[in-house]
Write an enzyme that holds these catalytic residues in place. Structure first.
Site, PDB file in Angstrom:
ATOM      1  N   ASP A   2     109.278  70.711 -60.877  1.00  0.00           N
ATOM      2  CA  ASP A   2     109.956  71.456 -61.947  1.00  0.00           C
ATOM      3  C   ASP A   2     109.267  72.792 -62.229  1.00  0.00           C
ATOM      4  OD1 ASP A   2     111.401  69.055 -62.132  1.00  0.00           O
ATOM      5  OD2 ASP A   2     110.083  68.300 -63.697  1.00  0.00           O
TER       6      ASP A   2
ATOM      7  N   GLU B  33     120.420  69.165 -65.708  1.00  0.00           N
ATOM      8  CA  GLU B  33     119.124  69.319 -66.351  1.00  0.00           C
ATOM      9  C   GLU B  33     118.441  70.576 -65.857  1.00  0.00           C
ATOM     10  OE1 GLU B  33     117.110  65.711 -65.385  1.00  0.00           O
ATOM     11  OE2 GLU B  33     116.553  66.349 -63.388  1.00  0.00           O
TER      12      GLU B  33
END
Length: 830
Positions: A41, A290
């Site tokens: 991420d 997301e």
């Protein structure tokens, strides 16, 4: 190995030149140098001349060229954490709600997806202005999470906790998650304080389902914060994950805290405004989405919202999408003018321009380089960056790779705006390239072509061959037309659909050459890529295939062979065998019975491309079976003893391999008694049950229910290297052996039934795995990972570290040293 080649050969390599802007000249230059890191991420920020990526699990790295990265963190270490100092104490304000060693995050892994930036307006405790701010996520379950922030005068930390600003997963009444002592009632968040201070009018009844649980169909999981400035200098935070969608809040630049709306409402285009969570800008209705990230591009006047669909695992189909808006809080639309906020419980795969998903520039036998080619699995959770000095745009993300399991690394790709103001992503990772003029005559030729589609799935989009013809025609795997506009603009019409993008020159890591590529996107939001190949005479291609064709160790064959039928540039490979009773022309072997002699046969490949042809022969030696030896036998006759006497007694666990509690009873079994599992308990078997790469497992199971991922027999070297026998696995719910070392799916093509006894067995022999159901061979494969390389691997029945425990009966577990023969398995299945 006898080789026979016929045909003419002529080299097609262009001579190098230092001027790559002249036609027919190909200046290769120096190869780029990369140093890779694993930061999940990754969120990018530039400080001076250094780029930083901050990611989940408190990892971060830095680079001065976006190619060579160096980590400087120490993950969850506490105290002495590089980023957070005394982690446990410093983030205690967030951990009081979610995170450290709680519920699903037992053992850590609770700090996710931070975003770091310099805020010149932030007022520090001493009254000075300006601080680096890190907005992080702390999470205990898929919905009970919180976003907090901390500040530092040094971008590399340590950061000092300031506040926790958004909570999610709260309930209307007192409630607790499994393995947690935290009361989830909404009054235990910051909402009560906001109400007391007049910031909110009160709780919103819509936050809760009728039973008082959190309404995560409509409202977000509070993770994945991203901070950005709009064109007027206002500061915003977008955040959220999965089912409830993505939201946005304005942030007070001086305090770093959200400016909560205070009251509910709707936007002019009908989107939800919640008094606490802010304005919805994407997703909802339990659909994946997301890692939101927004950038403002002053050259186009748009805000671009990047989100990732799918699940992050190697088989989860993670893929990146983009929408745009003229306002920071939306509405964000795709190229089809579809709103990023879903209209209902619909398939969301058609929504959003798909930038990149699973793909493979497939390398065939005889192609340059080695391996299977160049591709990604589940690329996503990106950040993005526009370099102020140069205007260059970059997409920064993590990705997994075909045939390497859950291993992941950071990748940086350059982005370009097409003539319609939509970003397109370069096919290859950034290697210092710039967008320059290209010559039309050099664009003519053979390409590997990828169409990314709009799907969210585990499917890998593999390359096909196309040719850009001199007359503007596209031929080969797809048909259409092409043209170059301006210095480098690409316009392709493929099967009636027009794609708009750019041509550029990039480094191909497989052929280790600079090649011409194109990237373009359609009005339907579908991205296509192309990578130019060297054109060679047919005889040279055939010769390359002959040199490259290899079947591995042919002197000790114990598994079916994979015989390629296509070579480089669509050359055809056909096979013949001297003895189909040893090995067939499709590579299926017949192993002699245990105690027999080994057998041999000759496989011959004939390679054909146009008028060129060649043959290559391989002598195949097939080894006989060996009888496997029993090392452990758990019969469950009212106990958990190993009747073979080699290992200790199993111990009862709770609903995870390391959790206490749990109850095991005994019931009528397939033979005598069986162990009865209640769906909340398991058995921890002795460590070291298997210590080699040649072993077998046999057991009877009678499931009461089937739940995805639930294990029967589980073995693991550690949490990243494991083998699991699952009645209902991740591939269509099939019964299978599943490994998370190099992600491996040994599927049976069926799902066993509840309420019935089924015999399951699998053998692993130096990378060859065979899976049996009721004595019948259902799967054979090679390259199965060698997991049990230590003498203290963990083993269990019915539970692992993550998934729903097994509910039903298990009987007659046998573990063997060596691979069971089909005859042995058939006998066990009687």
């Amino acid at each position: 190995m006898p080789v026979n080649v016929s045909g003419n050969s002529e080299s097609s390599q262009s001579p190098p030149s230092e001027n790559s802007n002249k036609p027919h000249l190909d200046y290769q230059g120096e190869a780029p140098m990369f140093q890779n890191v694993s930061v999940h991420d990754p969120s990018i920020v530039k400080d001076g001349d250094t780029y930083y990526v901050f990611g989940s699990h408190i990892e971060a790295a830095k680079s001065t060229d976006l190619m060579s990265w160096t980590k400087f963190t120490n993950a969850y270490t506490t105290p002495g954490n590089v980023i957070y100092g005394d982690l446990s104490k410093n983030l205690a304000g967030s951990f009081a709600w979610a995170g450290e060693n709680d519920s699903d995050s037992k053992g850590g892994f609770a700090v996710w997806a931070p975003d770091v930036f310099w805020n010149k307006d932030y007022i520090n405790e001493d009254g000075t202005k300006g601080a680096y701010m890190i907005y992080y996520s702390a999470s205990s379950t898929y919905i009970r999470s919180a976003i907090g922030f901390a500040v530092s005068q040094n971008i590399e930390g340590p950061y000092t906790y300031a506040d926790t600003v958004v909570y999610s997963g709260f309930t209307r009444d007192t409630a607790y998650d499994n393995n947690s002592v935290i009361d989830k009632k909404w009054t235990n968040t910051n909402i009560q304080k906001l109400i007391d201070n007049g910031g909110l009018t009160g709780p919103n009844s819509n936050w809760f389902n009728s039973n008082g649980s959190y309404n995560n169909q409509t409202f977000p999981n509070a993770i994945d914060a991203n901070l950005f400035y709009d064109k007027d200098g206002k500061l915003w935070m977008t955040y959220g994950s999965w089912s409830g969608g993505i939201f946005i809040l304005e942030i007070d630049k001086m305090t770093g805290k959200p400016i909560y709306p205070g009251m509910d409402g709707t936007t002019a285009d009908g989107r939800l405004i919640d008094r606490y969570f802010g304005t919805k800008i994407s997703g909802g209705f339990y659909k994946s989405g997301e890692g939101p990230y927004v950038i403002y591009d002053k050259t186009t006047g748009y805000y671009y919202l990047f989100v990732t669909y799918g699940w992050l695992g190697a088989d989860g189909g993670y893929n990146m999408r983009v929408f745009r808006s003229t306002n920071p809080d939306g509405p964000y639309l795709d190229a089809m003018d579809q709103n990023a906020v879903l209209p209902g419980n619909v398939d969301h795969s058609p929504y959003g321009n798909k930038l990149m998903g699973n793909f493979l520039f497939d390398r065939k036998v005889g192609d340059p380089g080695t391996g299977i080619g160049y591709g990604y699995l589940s690329p996503g959770h990106n950040s993005a960056f526009i370099e102020p000095e140069t205007g260059r745009r970059f997409l920064v993300f993590h990705t997994r790779f075909p045939q390497t399991g859950e291993f992941h690394e950071v990748r940086v790709h350059q982005m370009f705006m097409n003539s319609e103001g939509w970003p397109v992503v370069a096919p290859y990772r950034y290697a210092g390239e710039t967008l320059e003029k290209v010559n039309r005559v050099d664009l003519v030729g053979l390409y590997k072509f990828i169409n990314h589609g709009k799907d969210t799935s585990a499917n890998i989009h593999k390359s096909v061959f196309i040719r850009l013809e001199q007359d503007g025609i596209i031929s080969g795997g797809v048909n259409g037309t092409w043209e170059k506009a301006g210095h480098n603009q690409a316009l392709l019409t493929v099967d009636g659909v027009t794609y708009n993008g750019v041509f550029l020159r990039q480094w191909d890591p497989v052929s280790e050459r600079y090649v011409l590529t194109f990237t373009a996107v359609s009005k339907d939001g579908v991205s296509v890529w192309g990578s130019k190949q060297l054109d060679k005479p047919d005889a040279e291609i055939v010769a390359d295939i002959v040199n490259d064709l290899d079947l591995g160790d042919t002197d000790n064959v114990i598994a079916n062979l994979t015989l390629p039928t296509e070579g480089a540039q669509q050359a055809v490979i056909t096979w013949t065998t001297s003895d189909p009773n040893v090995v067939t022309e499709t590579g299926v072997i017949s192993r002699p019975a245990a105690g027999s002699e080994k057998v041999t046969a000759v496989l011959t490949a004939t390679i054909t491309k146009g008028d060129a042809t060649a043959t290559k022969s391989f002598t195949i030696t097939v080894l006989p079976y060996k009888n496997a030896g029993l090392t452990a036998h758990y019969a469950f006759e009212d106990n958990l003893n190993d009747t073979a006497g080699n290992f200790g007694t199993g111990t009862v666990t709770g609903d995870r391999i390391n959790n206490e509690g749990g109850t095991i009873t005994y019931s009528d079994g397939k033979s005598g008694k069986a162990a009865a599992f209640d769906g909340a308990s398991g058995v921890r078997l002795p460590n070291g049950l298997i210590t080699s790469n040649s072993y077998s497992v046999s057991l009877w199971v009678k499931p009461e229910q089937l739940t995805m991922f639930t294990t029967t027999f589980f073995g693991a070297r550690d949490s990243n290297n494991w083998v699991s026998l699952v009645p209902s696995g991740p591939v269509g719910g099939q019964t299978m052996v599943w490994s998370g070392s190099a992600w491996y799916d040994a599927v049976t093509g069926m799902t066993i039934k509840t309420g019935e006894w089924t015999h399951l067995a699998f053998s692993v022999d130096n990378g060859t795995i065979i899976v049996y159901v009721n004595g019948e061979q259902k799967f054979t494969g090679t390259n199965f990972p060698n997991v049990f390389t230590t003498v203290d691997s963990n083993f269990s029945l019915a539970v692992n570290w993550w998934d729903t425990p097994f509910k039903g009966l298990i009987d007659e577990l046998r573990v063997y040293e060596g691979a069971l023969t089909p005859a042995q398995v058939a006998e066990l299945a009687q």
